[in-house]
Design an enzyme around this catalytic site. Structure first.
Site, PDB file in Angstrom:
ATOM      1  N   GLU A 235     -33.946 -11.426   3.356  1.00  0.00           N
ATOM      2  CA  GLU A 235     -33.188 -11.143   2.132  1.00  0.00           C
ATOM      3  C   GLU A 235     -31.812 -10.747   2.587  1.00  0.00           C
ATOM      4  OE1 GLU A 235     -33.693 -11.276  -1.023  1.00  0.00           O
ATOM      5  OE2 GLU A 235     -35.121  -9.760  -1.659  1.00  0.00           O
ATOM      6  N   CYS A 269     -25.996  -5.960  -2.924  1.00  0.00           N
ATOM      7  CA  CYS A 269     -25.997  -7.349  -2.439  1.00  0.00           C
ATOM      8  C   CYS A 269     -25.621  -8.304  -3.555  1.00  0.00           C
ATOM      9  CB  CYS A 269     -27.371  -7.693  -1.869  1.00  0.00           C
ATOM     10  SG  CYS A 269     -28.717  -7.347  -2.988  1.00  0.00           S
TER      11      CYS A 269
HETATM   12  P1  NAD Z   1     -27.588  -4.856   8.628  1.00  0.00           P
HETATM   13  O1  NAD Z   1     -27.865  -6.285   8.797  1.00  0.00           O
HETATM   14  O2  NAD Z   1     -26.532  -4.228   9.432  1.00  0.00           O
HETATM   15  O3  NAD Z   1     -28.915  -3.994   8.932  1.00  0.00           O
HETATM   16  C1  NAD Z   1     -30.108  -4.184   8.214  1.00  0.00           C
HETATM   17  C2  NAD Z   1     -31.254  -3.605   9.026  1.00  0.00           C
HETATM   18  O4  NAD Z   1     -31.450  -4.406  10.193  1.00  0.00           O
HETATM   19  C3  NAD Z   1     -30.978  -2.192   9.550  1.00  0.00           C
HETATM   20  O5  NAD Z   1     -32.165  -1.444   9.481  1.00  0.00           O
HETATM   21  C4  NAD Z   1     -30.571  -2.438  10.985  1.00  0.00           C
HETATM   22  O6  NAD Z   1     -30.791  -1.336  11.844  1.00  0.00           O
HETATM   23  C5  NAD Z   1     -31.472  -3.597  11.339  1.00  0.00           C
HETATM   24  N1  NAD Z   1     -31.021  -4.390  12.477  1.00  0.00           N
HETATM   25  C6  NAD Z   1     -29.757  -4.598  12.902  1.00  0.00           C
HETATM   26  N2  NAD Z   1     -29.760  -5.411  13.988  1.00  0.00           N
HETATM   27  C7  NAD Z   1     -31.049  -5.739  14.219  1.00  0.00           C
HETATM   28  C8  NAD Z   1     -31.701  -6.554  15.194  1.00  0.00           C
HETATM   29  N3  NAD Z   1     -31.015  -7.190  16.144  1.00  0.00           N
HETATM   30  N4  NAD Z   1     -33.046  -6.672  15.145  1.00  0.00           N
HETATM   31  C9  NAD Z   1     -33.754  -6.047  14.176  1.00  0.00           C
HETATM   32  N5  NAD Z   1     -33.189  -5.238  13.234  1.00  0.00           N
HETATM   33  C10 NAD Z   1     -31.851  -5.097  13.263  1.00  0.00           C
HETATM   34  O7  NAD Z   1     -27.352  -4.658   7.074  1.00  0.00           O
HETATM   35  P2  NAD Z   1     -26.901  -3.339   6.328  1.00  0.00           P
HETATM   36  O8  NAD Z   1     -25.460  -3.130   6.610  1.00  0.00           O
HETATM   37  O9  NAD Z   1     -27.857  -2.242   6.602  1.00  0.00           O
HETATM   38  O10 NAD Z   1     -27.100  -3.744   4.803  1.00  0.00           O
HETATM   39  C11 NAD Z   1     -26.150  -4.412   4.085  1.00  0.00           C
HETATM   40  C12 NAD Z   1     -26.449  -5.897   4.061  1.00  0.00           C
HETATM   41  O11 NAD Z   1     -27.738  -6.120   3.475  1.00  0.00           O
HETATM   42  C13 NAD Z   1     -25.480  -6.659   3.196  1.00  0.00           C
HETATM   43  O12 NAD Z   1     -25.183  -7.896   3.796  1.00  0.00           O
HETATM   44  C14 NAD Z   1     -26.261  -6.877   1.907  1.00  0.00           C
HETATM   45  O13 NAD Z   1     -25.825  -7.963   1.130  1.00  0.00           O
HETATM   46  C15 NAD Z   1     -27.629  -7.078   2.435  1.00  0.00           C
HETATM   47  N6  NAD Z   1     -28.599  -6.808   1.385  1.00  0.00           N
HETATM   48  C16 NAD Z   1     -29.318  -7.845   0.871  1.00  0.00           C
HETATM   49  C17 NAD Z   1     -30.197  -7.608  -0.179  1.00  0.00           C
HETATM   50  C18 NAD Z   1     -31.001  -8.706  -0.800  1.00  0.00           C
HETATM   51  O14 NAD Z   1     -31.876  -8.388  -1.571  1.00  0.00           O
HETATM   52  N7  NAD Z   1     -30.757  -9.965  -0.504  1.00  0.00           N
HETATM   53  C19 NAD Z   1     -30.320  -6.324  -0.683  1.00  0.00           C
HETATM   54  C20 NAD Z   1     -29.541  -5.316  -0.144  1.00  0.00           C
HETATM   55  C21 NAD Z   1     -28.696  -5.554   0.908  1.00  0.00           C
END
Ligand code: NAD
Length: 514
Positions: A235, A269
């Site tokens: 997502e 998002c």
């Molecule tokens: P992010 O991608 O930085 O992190 C998301 C999660 O992934 C965190 O828990 C992070 O620690 C983990 N992570 C980071 N690198 C990783 C790796 N290499 N392996 C495994 N896990 C890893 O995102 P964010 O800044 O926390 O959230 C914001 C983003 O999420 C925005 O792009 C937003 O659009 C998206 N988002 C999408 C939805 C949806 O429903 N489609 C909902 C909310 C947020």
């Protein structure tokens, strides 16, 4: 992994106050959690679904009981208002209640036709994957962490949850809330830390990964999961377009468009990140948008019913993204009509015009309180521009003519759409939510959200093969002509094809005799 910092600090982005710390989970502990959840899986999955529901209803009660505690922690962790935090809890509880009511039906064994194998019975059962890893973001630290975890549990998986490092206090609280239900606690682990802990979790080889996060992280997780052939649901980010047609209720469009752009400081998002307004109503829409923006202020309060509006930027890394996108847009000819002043982590909401798709602001996800507005010739141009994006999460169309709006909506390349409103489709727990294109392909909520956490298991039952079963005929030698004739007779698409088959059968028999 050896560089993992030992401690995760909790920081209130609104005040800058550090209000706690937690040790990060080490790679060894992540591995141990995976082993424990693997060992616990047969016990949890063997419980009848009604028993799992009974236990998760206790968790539902805990969530409701702890409402003020939960909203207080989210308020500190994100800086958002207590009421906005309550929205997260509300959606989570609603999702759990609605899913629990329906999950026995969703998971019910299905009988499917055995086709020509008339002496057999065929079934599809839905079985949990095993250990499900749920990796969550920070922007809605409760309602993007718990619902996938709860779906996984209802479906019979054990769960390892990794909350975001940006909102570690909410992650710790979730762990504590789960411990309050002793019958649930053995089947869930929460691991704490940043992306490196997430990477360690993927390396611990869970059986399924549900990631909510940015598109770059989605790519990384999928690549790492590919090494172990672990199925992944992603997502990811969005760049949602709002289309305002000439017959829209302009006052409502401006009011709820402003809300959709600035709610949670734009850190949603599916925030309104691009607005396309047909030229006939452009000036009036702009006037009303500026008036509503004036009323929507940023600020912080820890009170239950504190002044609403929106809070600070939660993730400090975002400030640079916002600044870079604005600088780029201004250098390429955009004009800010209001907002943009920064006080610490707070931004005055920005309404910006004269933007085009050459600007980063219109191509990259922003995740900040910026509302870019574009004048378009007509509906067709609006749809074309809305689809000119690598993202495809949600979107909205505004028109008094619902048929017209739905027609426009269907042409938008997104995973969901809302007519005459913003963002609210996420709040409907039975509507699967997710994206297309770079917004990913996983779904949260609804039957589709839950069914990602199971895989179909097929079985066929009956007595030993009997002579006149088609399965027997086709498996025994010297039945080529008979099998071919049966295929033509049964599946021939018209009389000629069916009749020819019989003729062919007679002919072939003759040939065989030769
Ligand atoms: P992010 O991608 O930085 O992190 C998301 C999660 O992934 C965190 O828990 C992070 O620690 C983990 N992570 C980071 N690198 C990783 C790796 N290499 N392996 C495994 N896990 C890893 O995102 P964010 O800044 O926390 O959230 C914001 C983003 O999420 C925005 O792009 C937003 O659009 C998206 N988002 C999408 C939805 C949806 O429903 N489609 C909902 C909310 C947020």
């Amino acid at each position: 992994m050896e560089n993992i910092q030992p401690v995760l600090a909790f920081c209130n982005p609104a005040t800058g106050e550090q209000f706690g710390t937690i040790p990060m989970t080490s790679p060894e502990e992540v591995q141990r959690a995976a082993e424990e959840m693997r060992a616990a899986f047969p016990i949890w999955s063997a419980k009848p679904v009604r028993e799992r529901i009974r236990i998760l209803r206790k968790f539902q009660a805990v969530l409701i009981e702890a409402q003020d505690e939960i909203t207080a922690v989210i308020n500190q962790d994100c800086g958002k208002s207590r009421q906005d935090a309550l929205i997260e809890l509300f959606i989570t509880v609603d999702m759990l209640a609605q899913s629990a009511r329906r999950v026995p039906r969703w998971l019910r064994r299905r009988r499917v036709s055995s086709g020509l194998y008339i002496f057999k019975r065929c079934y599809v059962e839905y079985r949990p994957h095993g250990v499900a890893a749920v990796i969550a973001p920070w922007n809605y630290p409760l309602t993007l962490a718990l619902p996938p975890a709860l779906s996984a549990l209802l479906a019979g998986n054990t769960v390892i949850l990794k909350p975001s490092e940006v909102t570690g206090a909410t992650g710790l609280l979730i762990e504590d809330l789960i411990r309050r239900v002793p019958e649930l606690a053995p089947f869930v682990r929460v691991v704490h830390g940043d992306g490196r802990v997430g990477a360690a979790l993927v390396e611990a080889r869970p059986d399924f990964i549900f990631l909510t996060g940015s598109t770059p992280t989605g790519r990384k997780v999928m690549k790492a999961a590919a090494d172990h052939l672990i199925p992944v649901a992603c997502e990811l980010g969005g760049k949602d377009a709002m289309i305002v047609l000439e017959d829209a209720d302009l006052s409502a469009a401006a009011r709820w468009g402003v809300w959709g752009a600035f709610f949670n400081a734009g850190q949603t998002c599916m925030a309104v990140e691009r607005v396309y307004v047909v030229e006939a109503v452009y000036e009036e829409f702009l006037r009303q948008t500026l008036a509503y923006t004036e009323q929507f202020k940023s600020g912080y309060s820890a009170e239950l019913d504190g002044a609403s509006g929106f809070g600070p930027i939660t993730d400090p890394r975002l400030v640079k993204v916002i600044e870079r996108q604005l600088e780029d847009a201004l250098a390429k000819g955009a004009h800010i009509l209001t907002g943009g002043k920064q006080r610490g982590m707070f931004f005055d909401p920005v309404v910006i015009v004269d933007v085009d798709h050459s600007m980063l602001l219109m191509r990259e996800e922003t995740f900040g309180p910026i509302m870019p507005i574009v004048k378009v010739k007509d509906e067709a141009e609006a749809i074309r521009m809305a689809n000119d994006s690598s993202f495809g999460l949600g979107g909205s169309v505004w028109s008094r003519d619902l048929r017209r709006a739905q027609n426009a909506a269907r042409q938008m390349q997104t995973g969901s759409i809302i007519v005459n409103d913003s963002i609210a489709q996420f709040g409907v727990p039975l509507l699967p939510f997710g994206g297309v294109k770079d917004s990913g392909f996983g779904r949260i909520h609804g039957e589709e959200g839950l069914m990602q956490f199971v895989r179909p298991y097929s079985y066929m039952v009956g007595g030993p093969p009997i002579r006149w079963d088609i399965a027997t005929i086709l498996r025994e030698p010297h039945h080529y002509n008979l099998g071919a004739a049966l295929m033509h007779v049964i599946f021939g698409v018209d009389l000629r094809q069916r009749w020819e088959a019989l003729a062919q059968l007679r002919g072939k028999r003759g040939n065989n005799k030769d």
